[in-house]
Design a protein around this motif. Structure first.
Motif, PDB file in Angstrom:
ATOM      1  N   VAL A 171      78.546   7.104  11.940  1.00 57.82           N
ATOM      2  CA  VAL A 171      79.961   7.047  11.560  1.00 57.82           C
ATOM      3  C   VAL A 171      80.366   8.310  10.814  1.00 57.82           C
ATOM      4  CG1 VAL A 171      81.661   5.867  10.097  1.00 57.82           C
ATOM      5  CG2 VAL A 171      80.074   4.531  11.490  1.00 57.82           C
ATOM      6  N   VAL A 172      79.563   8.696   9.841  1.00 57.54           N
ATOM      7  CA  VAL A 172      79.923   9.829   8.980  1.00 57.54           C
ATOM      8  C   VAL A 172      79.756  11.153   9.702  1.00 57.54           C
ATOM      9  CG1 VAL A 172      79.498  10.963   6.776  1.00 57.54           C
ATOM     10  CG2 VAL A 172      79.279   8.477   6.949  1.00 57.54           C
ATOM     11  N   LEU A 173      78.646  11.341  10.395  1.00 54.54           N
ATOM     12  CA  LEU A 173      78.416  12.611  11.090  1.00 54.54           C
ATOM     13  C   LEU A 173      79.488  12.862  12.147  1.00 54.54           C
ATOM     14  CD1 LEU A 173      74.542  12.617  11.573  1.00 54.54           C
ATOM     15  CD2 LEU A 173      75.872  13.866   9.872  1.00 54.54           C
ATOM     16  N   ALA A 174      79.911  11.807  12.824  1.00 55.28           N
ATOM     17  CA  ALA A 174      80.911  11.961  13.874  1.00 55.28           C
ATOM     18  C   ALA A 174      82.296  12.281  13.310  1.00 55.28           C
ATOM     19  CB  ALA A 174      80.984  10.697  14.723  1.00 55.28           C
ATOM     20  N   ARG A 175      82.516  11.944  12.036  1.00 55.07           N
ATOM     21  CA  ARG A 175      83.831  12.178  11.434  1.00 55.07           C
ATOM     22  C   ARG A 175      83.887  13.456  10.610  1.00 55.07           C
ATOM     23  NH1 ARG A 175      88.886  12.896  11.059  1.00 55.07           N
ATOM     24  NH2 ARG A 175      90.062  11.868   9.410  1.00 55.07           N
ATOM     25  N   VAL A 176      82.865  13.715   9.754  1.00 58.00           N
ATOM     26  CA  VAL A 176      82.968  14.824   8.803  1.00 58.00           C
ATOM     27  C   VAL A 176      81.828  15.830   8.893  1.00 58.00           C
ATOM     28  CG1 VAL A 176      84.256  13.372   7.195  1.00 58.00           C
ATOM     29  CG2 VAL A 176      81.777  13.621   6.916  1.00 58.00           C
ATOM     30  N   GLU A 206      79.754  16.137  14.306  1.00 64.03           N
ATOM     31  CA  GLU A 206      78.678  16.194  15.290  1.00 64.03           C
ATOM     32  C   GLU A 206      78.982  15.210  16.425  1.00 64.03           C
ATOM     33  OE1 GLU A 206      74.831  15.699  13.598  1.00 64.03           O
ATOM     34  OE2 GLU A 206      75.122  17.276  12.082  1.00 64.03           O
ATOM     35  N   PRO A 207      78.756  15.625  17.655  1.00 61.18           N
ATOM     36  CA  PRO A 207      79.009  14.699  18.772  1.00 61.18           C
ATOM     37  C   PRO A 207      77.984  13.566  18.789  1.00 61.18           C
ATOM     38  CG  PRO A 207      78.016  16.742  19.553  1.00 61.18           C
ATOM     39  CD  PRO A 207      78.307  16.958  18.100  1.00 61.18           C
ATOM     40  N   ILE A 208      78.463  12.355  18.725  1.00 62.95           N
ATOM     41  CA  ILE A 208      77.607  11.167  18.748  1.00 62.95           C
ATOM     42  C   ILE A 208      78.040  10.327  19.948  1.00 62.95           C
ATOM     43  CG2 ILE A 208      76.774   9.143  17.494  1.00 62.95           C
ATOM     44  CD1 ILE A 208      76.085  11.665  16.007  1.00 62.95           C
ATOM     45  N   SER A 209      77.150  10.118  20.893  1.00 62.56           N
ATOM     46  CA  SER A 209      77.526   9.429  22.130  1.00 62.56           C
ATOM     47  C   SER A 209      77.872   7.962  21.878  1.00 62.56           C
ATOM     48  CB  SER A 209      76.400   9.530  23.161  1.00 62.56           C
ATOM     49  OG  SER A 209      75.202   8.992  22.644  1.00 62.56           O
ATOM     50  N   GLU A 210      77.132   7.316  20.979  1.00 60.56           N
ATOM     51  CA  GLU A 210      77.400   5.914  20.661  1.00 60.56           C
ATOM     52  C   GLU A 210      77.271   5.711  19.151  1.00 60.56           C
ATOM     53  OE1 GLU A 210      75.762   1.383  21.604  1.00 60.56           O
ATOM     54  OE2 GLU A 210      74.718   3.130  22.417  1.00 60.56           O
ATOM     55  N   ILE A 211      78.342   5.235  18.527  1.00 65.89           N
ATOM     56  CA  ILE A 211      78.328   4.998  17.075  1.00 65.89           C
ATOM     57  C   ILE A 211      77.654   3.663  16.814  1.00 65.89           C
ATOM     58  CG2 ILE A 211      79.721   4.777  14.985  1.00 65.89           C
ATOM     59  CD1 ILE A 211      79.927   7.517  16.264  1.00 65.89           C
ATOM     60  N   ARG A 212      76.439   3.694  16.284  1.00 67.82           N
ATOM     61  CA  ARG A 212      75.691   2.465  16.013  1.00 67.82           C
ATOM     62  C   ARG A 212      75.383   2.282  14.536  1.00 67.82           C
ATOM     63  NH1 ARG A 212      70.999   2.362  17.282  1.00 67.82           N
ATOM     64  NH2 ARG A 212      70.648   4.580  17.678  1.00 67.82           N
ATOM     65  N   THR A 213      75.095   3.374  13.828  1.00 65.97           N
ATOM     66  CA  THR A 213      74.635   3.278  12.445  1.00 65.97           C
ATOM     67  C   THR A 213      75.656   3.892  11.484  1.00 65.97           C
ATOM     68  OG1 THR A 213      73.535   5.434  12.353  1.00 65.97           O
ATOM     69  CG2 THR A 213      72.286   3.584  13.312  1.00 65.97           C
TER      70      THR A 213
END
Length: 378
Positions: free
Chosen positions: A136-141, A125-132
């Motif tokens: 981390v997980v949604l942006a990778r898998v 999932e596209p995450i504009s800023e990795i904060r939580t």
């Protein structure tokens, strides 16, 4: 009169004691409120004769040759590469997630790193800023693997949603496109050949080190003459919780001995879905012990009990900073270790922090006059 009172006989306290006694020749008293040395890494033989870890599995791994060589003074090693399986959708699959994990769960036959990366990119999932940790997980898998492996496990482990935790928590667990099923990729992966407790006892076996276990710092600090303190317990406790308690996650352990030689295929199986426990450990995989019976441990995270894990949230870090300011102003006291610095350190990182702290202490005392140094050693 002791030169040093060291509070806590885990990695931080024991390394500091050994260095201060062997290098500086100081007279050292080490105390611990538990009845043994070794802190959470304490291991022992249970009633059946199985070598087990009382406070859950401790696997040594490091990329630091310096740290490995330092500990090698006190133990021989057994080569051991840690592998963990996760019980997901009724199947055992490798964790960290790798190519095998994805092929088994989705009935695929991906053969290259590129194919796996394409699979993951399609689900990320596209995450504009990795904060939580959720980010981390949604942006990778993506969402499905997040739900299968991370969301429920994190809620059990931390008592919080991944979206409520700092990104550092899930960043510790990689996702691999290859078939490497090792939990760690460090250069040095070993277990102490005779166990951690033997290693600690050798570390502390010096004529100018005294050890008292089953002793609380609050009970002894006004009764034992000492010049300086190394404190490795909870920093908020040292200052009588004057700003309030720092939040920690705690653990409960259920140890079970079984009349079988082995219970599970690897040392640790994670349970990231509906079970109330987070993992089950079988110690004979770690120790290499041959024994007709086996001991396993069910691990249950909880809110109350001995503090194990500092909870990484911004408000907790801010509270710690207030205690850290008090610690910096405290004369003749050094704060070392996971609880004293409110950080989620691995064992090798604690050793490294203790060695670095000793170097600073040694350098500062080396700058004193010869008369002062004689007083130090008196």
């Amino acid at each position: 009169m002791y030169d040093w009172l060291i509070v806590g006989a885990g990695f931080a306290g024991s390394v500091m004691a050994e260095r201060l006694a062997s290098v500086r020749g100081g007279r050292v008293l080490v105390i611990d409120r538990r009845e043994h040395v070794g802190g959470n890494a304490f291991d022992c033989y249970d009633a059946s004769g199985v070598l087990m870890h009382r406070y859950g599995p401790h696997i040594f791994h490091t990329n630091s040759e310096m740290i490995f060589e330092y500990l090698s003074r006190f133990t021989d090693w057994r080569p051991y590469e840690h592998r963990v399986l996760a019980h997901v959708d009724g199947q055992l699959v490798p964790i960290p997630i790798n190519r095998t994990t994805i092929n088994v769960l989705y009935g695929l036959q991906l053969k290259t790193d590129e194919e796996v990366e394409t699979f993951l990119r399609a689900r990320a999932e596209p995450i504009s800023e990795i904060r939580t940790s959720e980010d981390v997980v949604l942006a990778r898998v993506g969402r499905d693997l997040y739900e299968k492996f991370f969301r429920s496990y994190t809620r059990k482990q931390w008592g919080l949603e991944p979206a409520e935790l700092d990104k550092s928590v899930t960043s510790r667990v990689p996702t691999r496109a290859n078939e490497d099923d090792r939990y760690f990729s460090d250069t040095y992966q070993y277990m102490p050949a005779e166990g951690y407790t033997r290693m600690f006892k050798r570390m502390l076996d010096l004529p100018n080190i005294d050890i008292q276990t089953g002793v609380d710092y609050a009970e002894i600090k006004g009764q034992v003459a000492h010049k300086r303190v190394i404190f490795t317990g909870p920093i908020d406790q040292y200052f009588d919780y004057c700003y309030g308690k720092l939040p920690y996650r705690c653990l409960e352990f259920k140890h079970v001995t079984l009349d079988v030689e082995h219970h599970q295929p690897v040392a640790v199986i994670n349970y990231p879905q509906g079970e109330p426990y987070t993992r089950v450990t079988e110690y004979k995989h770690l120790t290499g012990q041959t024994h007709p019976r086996t001991t396993i441990t069910y691990e249950y995270p909880c809110a109350e009990g001995d503090p194990y894990y500092p909870i990484p949230r911004p408000e907790n870090s801010a509270l710690y900073k207030r205690y850290e300011a008090l610690a910096k102003a405290e004369k003749g006291v050094w704060f070392v270790g996971r609880l004293a610095t409110y950080r989620y350190y691995n064992m090798d990182q604690v050793v490294g922090q203790a060695l670095a702290t000793f170097k600073r202490i040694d350098a500062s005392l080396a700058g004193s006059t010869s008369e002062d140094r004689l007083k130090e050693l008196a």
